[in-house]
Scaffold this motif. Structure first.
Motif, PDB file in Angstrom:
ATOM      1  N   TYR A  16       0.828  -1.210   0.000  1.00 21.88           N
ATOM      2  CA  TYR A  16       0.000   0.000   0.000  1.00 21.88           C
ATOM      3  C   TYR A  16       0.859   1.256   0.000  1.00 21.88           C
ATOM      4  O   TYR A  16       0.499   2.254  -0.612  1.00 21.88           O
ATOM      5  CB  TYR A  16      -0.969  -0.020   1.186  1.00 21.88           C
ATOM      6  CG  TYR A  16      -2.103  -1.015   0.993  1.00 21.88           C
ATOM      7  CD1 TYR A  16      -2.704  -1.168  -0.255  1.00 21.88           C
ATOM      8  CD2 TYR A  16      -2.588  -1.785   2.034  1.00 21.88           C
ATOM      9  CE1 TYR A  16      -3.740  -2.068  -0.448  1.00 21.88           C
ATOM     10  CE2 TYR A  16      -3.626  -2.686   1.847  1.00 21.88           C
ATOM     11  CZ  TYR A  16      -4.196  -2.827   0.604  1.00 21.88           C
ATOM     12  OH  TYR A  16      -5.222  -3.715   0.426  1.00 21.88           O
ATOM     13  N   GLU A  40      -4.210  -2.379   7.855  1.00 26.65           N
ATOM     14  CA  GLU A  40      -3.032  -3.267   7.796  1.00 26.65           C
ATOM     15  C   GLU A  40      -2.030  -2.891   8.887  1.00 26.65           C
ATOM     16  O   GLU A  40      -1.387  -3.761   9.478  1.00 26.65           O
ATOM     17  CB  GLU A  40      -2.345  -3.212   6.431  1.00 26.65           C
ATOM     18  CG  GLU A  40      -3.232  -3.499   5.224  1.00 26.65           C
ATOM     19  CD  GLU A  40      -3.909  -4.864   5.233  1.00 26.65           C
ATOM     20  OE1 GLU A  40      -3.696  -5.668   6.154  1.00 26.65           O
ATOM     21  OE2 GLU A  40      -4.675  -5.113   4.286  1.00 26.65           O
ATOM     22  N   GLU A  92      -5.667 -10.372  -1.239  1.00 26.31           N
ATOM     23  CA  GLU A  92      -6.620 -10.709  -0.170  1.00 26.31           C
ATOM     24  C   GLU A  92      -7.318 -12.044  -0.435  1.00 26.31           C
ATOM     25  O   GLU A  92      -7.733 -12.708   0.520  1.00 26.31           O
ATOM     26  CB  GLU A  92      -7.650  -9.588   0.018  1.00 26.31           C
ATOM     27  CG  GLU A  92      -7.055  -8.224   0.305  1.00 26.31           C
ATOM     28  CD  GLU A  92      -6.317  -8.097   1.635  1.00 26.31           C
ATOM     29  OE1 GLU A  92      -5.825  -9.117   2.168  1.00 26.31           O
ATOM     30  OE2 GLU A  92      -6.224  -6.959   2.128  1.00 26.31           O
ATOM     31  N   GLU A 124      -9.755  -8.502   5.732  1.00 30.36           N
ATOM     32  CA  GLU A 124      -9.143  -8.789   4.421  1.00 30.36           C
ATOM     33  C   GLU A 124     -10.219  -9.107   3.379  1.00 30.36           C
ATOM     34  O   GLU A 124     -10.129  -8.670   2.232  1.00 30.36           O
ATOM     35  CB  GLU A 124      -8.152  -9.965   4.486  1.00 30.36           C
ATOM     36  CG  GLU A 124      -7.131  -9.974   5.621  1.00 30.36           C
ATOM     37  CD  GLU A 124      -6.227  -8.757   5.754  1.00 30.36           C
ATOM     38  OE1 GLU A 124      -6.440  -7.758   5.050  1.00 30.36           O
ATOM     39  OE2 GLU A 124      -5.309  -8.817   6.585  1.00 30.36           O
ATOM     40  N   HIS A 127     -11.617  -5.936   2.324  1.00 30.24           N
ATOM     41  CA  HIS A 127     -10.722  -5.250   1.386  1.00 30.24           C
ATOM     42  C   HIS A 127     -10.901  -5.817  -0.023  1.00 30.24           C
ATOM     43  O   HIS A 127     -10.991  -5.083  -1.002  1.00 30.24           O
ATOM     44  CB  HIS A 127      -9.250  -5.424   1.783  1.00 30.24           C
ATOM     45  CG  HIS A 127      -8.895  -4.804   3.109  1.00 30.24           C
ATOM     46  ND1 HIS A 127      -7.701  -5.035   3.740  1.00 30.24           N
ATOM     47  CD2 HIS A 127      -9.596  -3.970   3.916  1.00 30.24           C
ATOM     48  CE1 HIS A 127      -7.672  -4.364   4.882  1.00 30.24           C
ATOM     49  NE2 HIS A 127      -8.816  -3.717   5.017  1.00 30.24           N
TER      50      HIS A 127
HETATM   51 FE   LIG Z   1      -5.812  -6.417   3.803  1.00 29.22          FE
END
Ligand SMILES: [Fe+2]
Ligand SMILES: [Fe+2]
Length: 163
Positions: A16, A40, A92, A124, A127
């Motif tokens: 990220y 995260e 993910e 997750e 996400h």
């Molecule tokens: Fe994640």
């Protein structure tokens, strides 16, 4: 389990970071990704704390995940905003299965760890679904791109378990 999970959450923060370094700060994808990146950080902190408590050493591959994670994030963001989302979608998907397998293995032997993993797994999956809803599948070459990233994640998981 803690070693590989901490490595994975660390890798996620690096992916990220790479994406946010490339994406325009105010685009919708960057906003979504910064929200996920904050989670995260929380996952990583928890595994860092558990590793310290339980005297588990981190993977020796951390310097590699530092660079490889950032590079994967930056590369996908340079391809396109949708490719950045496809990266989350792919990562993910693998992490959901990984955490699911761990929960099966833990069974009722370690309720503290199981509860963290179950919570993080739900994050997750969220996400992954947000990335899909935001159009991850519209990324050019989505099937090959996501298959490649999934394969890389599986290799990273196996290596972090062992080294
Ligand atoms: Fe994640
Ligand atoms: Fe995470």
């Amino acid at each position: 389990m803690l070693r590989v999970n901490q490595a994975g959450e660390y890798g996620a923060t690096r992916i990220y970071a790479g994406q946010l370094a490339v994406l325009r700060a105010n685009c919708p994808e960057a906003k979504l990704i910064s929200r996920m990146a904050t989670q995260e950080q929380r996952h990583l902190k928890r595994f860092n704390d558990l590793m310290a408590e339980r005297r588990v050493r981190p993977t020796l591959l951390e310097p590699l995940w530092n660079v490889a994670g950032f590079a994967l994030g930056a590369a996908t963001a340079l391809m396109s905003e949708k490719a950045a989302l496809a990266c989350t979608d792919a990562v993910e998907t693998v992490i959901d299965k990984h955490y699911g397998r761990q929960l099966d293995q833990i069974d009722d032997q370690d309720p503290e760890l199981a509860s963290d993993i179950a919570q993080f797994r739900a994050d997750e999956v969220e996400h992954r679904d947000s990335a899909r809803e935001a159009g991850a599948a519209n990324a050019a070459g989505y099937p090959l791109l996501t298959a490649t990233i999934r394969a890389c994640c599986r290799v990273a998981i196996e290596l972090s378990k062992r080294i």
